[in-house]
Design an enzyme around this catalytic site. Structure first.
Site, mmCIF file in Angstrom:
data_model
loop_
_atom_site.group_PDB
_atom_site.id
_atom_site.type_symbol
_atom_site.label_atom_id
_atom_site.label_comp_id
_atom_site.label_asym_id
_atom_site.label_seq_id
_atom_site.Cartn_x
_atom_site.Cartn_y
_atom_site.Cartn_z
ATOM 1 N N GLN A 192 0.833 -1.217 0.000
ATOM 2 C CA GLN A 192 0.000 0.000 0.000
ATOM 3 C C GLN A 192 0.863 1.261 0.000
ATOM 4 O O GLN A 192 0.425 2.313 -0.465
ATOM 5 C CB GLN A 192 -0.917 0.016 1.227
ATOM 6 C CG GLN A 192 -2.069 -0.973 1.186
ATOM 7 C CD GLN A 192 -1.723 -2.283 1.853
ATOM 8 O OE1 GLN A 192 -0.568 -2.701 1.880
ATOM 9 N NE2 GLN A 192 -2.724 -2.962 2.390
ATOM 10 N N ASP A 233 -6.149 1.998 12.460
ATOM 11 C CA ASP A 233 -7.416 1.300 12.179
ATOM 12 C C ASP A 233 -8.334 1.257 13.388
ATOM 13 O O ASP A 233 -9.550 1.169 13.256
ATOM 14 C CB ASP A 233 -7.136 -0.117 11.669
ATOM 15 C CG ASP A 233 -6.683 -0.049 10.229
ATOM 16 O OD1 ASP A 233 -5.515 0.299 9.993
ATOM 17 O OD2 ASP A 233 -7.525 -0.289 9.342
ATOM 18 N N ASN A 243 -2.570 -0.629 13.595
ATOM 19 C CA ASN A 243 -2.377 -0.088 12.245
ATOM 20 C C ASN A 243 -1.680 -1.170 11.426
ATOM 21 O O ASN A 243 -1.318 -2.233 11.950
ATOM 22 C CB ASN A 243 -1.566 1.208 12.278
ATOM 23 C CG ASN A 243 -1.582 1.917 10.930
ATOM 24 O OD1 ASN A 243 -2.645 2.073 10.325
ATOM 25 N ND2 ASN A 243 -0.428 2.335 10.431
HETATM 26 O O1 MRU Z 1 -5.390 -3.277 5.005
HETATM 27 P P1 MRU Z 1 -5.560 -1.810 4.708
HETATM 28 O O2 MRU Z 1 -4.846 -1.370 3.486
HETATM 29 O O3 MRU Z 1 -7.008 -1.391 4.706
HETATM 30 O O4 MRU Z 1 -4.859 -1.089 5.952
HETATM 31 C C1 MRU Z 1 -4.895 0.301 6.038
HETATM 32 C C2 MRU Z 1 -4.107 0.855 7.144
HETATM 33 O O5 MRU Z 1 -3.537 0.160 7.953
HETATM 34 C C3 MRU Z 1 -4.116 2.356 7.285
HETATM 35 O O6 MRU Z 1 -2.917 2.818 7.811
HETATM 36 C C4 MRU Z 1 -5.277 2.735 8.222
HETATM 37 O O7 MRU Z 1 -6.474 2.218 7.744
HETATM 38 C C5 MRU Z 1 -5.388 4.185 8.396
HETATM 39 S S1 MRU Z 1 -5.965 4.941 6.933
HETATM 40 C C6 MRU Z 1 -6.313 6.536 7.274
#
Ligand code: MRU
Length: 345
Positions: A192, A233, A243
């Site tokens: 990501q 999260d 997170n």
């Molecule tokens: O698995 P993902 O890509 O949904 O994980 C996202 C994250 O861990 C982000 O850092 C988190 O959602 C914060 S986004 C503002």
């Protein structure tokens, strides 16, 4: 794309937007295909929204919450589902992101009270976008002239509909002419950071460099990082938080090197019902995400794999939480949450 040095006006939102409600459907930017292709998908039924969340077509805790809110609208208006069934199908998608449950609950309340569910979902989206801009304004003073910021995963517009959480202070600093620089952790296993955060920063002309996850300690140790900002999260009332996996080790490395570590999040990410980090449910995803990349084997087929999507960072590593209402120390969170309308189902 604006050239570095010619930032957009301070309040002008980023061009990137993760989703929008259009013509009675939810149109999402397919994040699995970035940075190679910009593909939009039109989701006209609740099960399609649930599948998009599960497969990370839409992702990032706050974006997931908004997508689920609109999914509820589709469940009511198009699929003819009952409110319990609609909420259940969406809740089952991803367990860690608190915003998912808040987004569902906001529309569930309107539905049960016979109010307009679409208006409830749209109001939820508007509030989130305003909160993320406020996070940007609150956190921008931490990002000084030419500041070098390390971030993990994607906590940008893609993860929050617009602005971002971790990226919002960087965006506002950039718009104020402070020319920040971002170290972008690639963020294995689904990248990501390198696929999404780097793409967003390039779209805006913000200086950055992608680094392998394992390189963060090297640059922190050399004094080339001024601060770390990540998203979250789920944040408990003590300030322990979940997170993207790999966040915890960055927090420990930041502490070891005397670099301040900040967490940026809207109020929907805070879970007032939990105290300690180990109470947060952590999603474990398919081992195939680690075993393969882009169709190429990265581990022997028979090797067992563990693949937690998130990790837990104790609040003692956090200098401050960048919220829509300012930067708070971990010990200030509990009081602040008591003063608010409860944001949990
Ligand atoms: O698995 P993902 O890509 O949904 O994980 C996202 C994250 O861990 C982000 O850092 C988190 O959602 C914060 S986004 C503002």
């Amino acid at each position: 794309m604006p050239e570095p040095g010619s930032p957009p006006a301070r309040r002008s939102p980023p061009a990137v937007r993760a989703l929008r409600w259009e013509g009675g459907s939810l149109v999402v930017l397919d994040q699995r295909q970035l940075p190679g292709a910009t593909v939009h998908r039109t989701l006209g039924h609740l099960p399609e929204v649930a599948e998009a969340i599960r497969t990370l077509t839409v992702r990032g805790a706050p974006t997931i919450g908004v997508a689920a809110a609109y999914g509820m609208v589709l469940g009511q208006r198009v699929d003819g589902l009952g409110v319990d069934e609609a909420a259940r199908l969406l809740r089952e998608t991803r367990p860690t992101a608190h915003d998912l449950f808040v987004g569902i609950a906001e529309v569930e309340r309107a539905w049960r009270e016979g109010k307009d569910t679409l208006e409830a979902a749209a109001a939820y989206e508007r509030r989130l976008v305003e909160e993320c801009h406020a996070i940007g304004e609150a956190g921008a003073p931490l990002v000084g002239q030419g500041a070098r910021v390390l971030t993990h995963c994607n906590a940008g517009a893609l993860a929050t509909v617009a602005w971002g959480t971790a990226l919002a202070p960087i965006r506002v600093a950039f718009r104020s002419g402070r020319d920040p620089f971002v170290w972008v952790d690639e963020t294995r296993p689904l990248l990501q950071g390198s696929r999404l955060t780097a793409w967003e920063l390039r779209e805006e002309g913000i200086r950055h460099a992608v680094i392998a996850d394992n390189a963060a300690g090297y640059f922190l140790g050399r004094g080339e990082v001024d601060l770390v900002i990540v998203g979250a999260d789920r944040i408990t009332r003590s300030g322990d938080f979940a997170n993207k996996v790999g966040t915890y080790e960055k927090a420990v490395l930041a502490r070891e090197n005397g670099v301040p570590f900040y967490v940026a999040a809207p109020w929907s990410t805070f879970d007032a019902s939990l105290t300690r980090g180990d109470e947060i449910p952590v999603e474990e995803r398919s081992g195939d995400e680690v075993r393969n990349f882009a169709g190429i084997a990265t581990a022997p087929e028979g090797s067992p794999v563990r693949n937690p999507a998130f990790d837990l960072t104790p609040h003692r590593f956090v200098r401050g939480f960048i919220t829509p209402d300012g930067v708070l120390a971990p010990e200030e969170i509990e009081e602040r949450l008591k003063a608010q309308r409860p944001l949990h189902p």
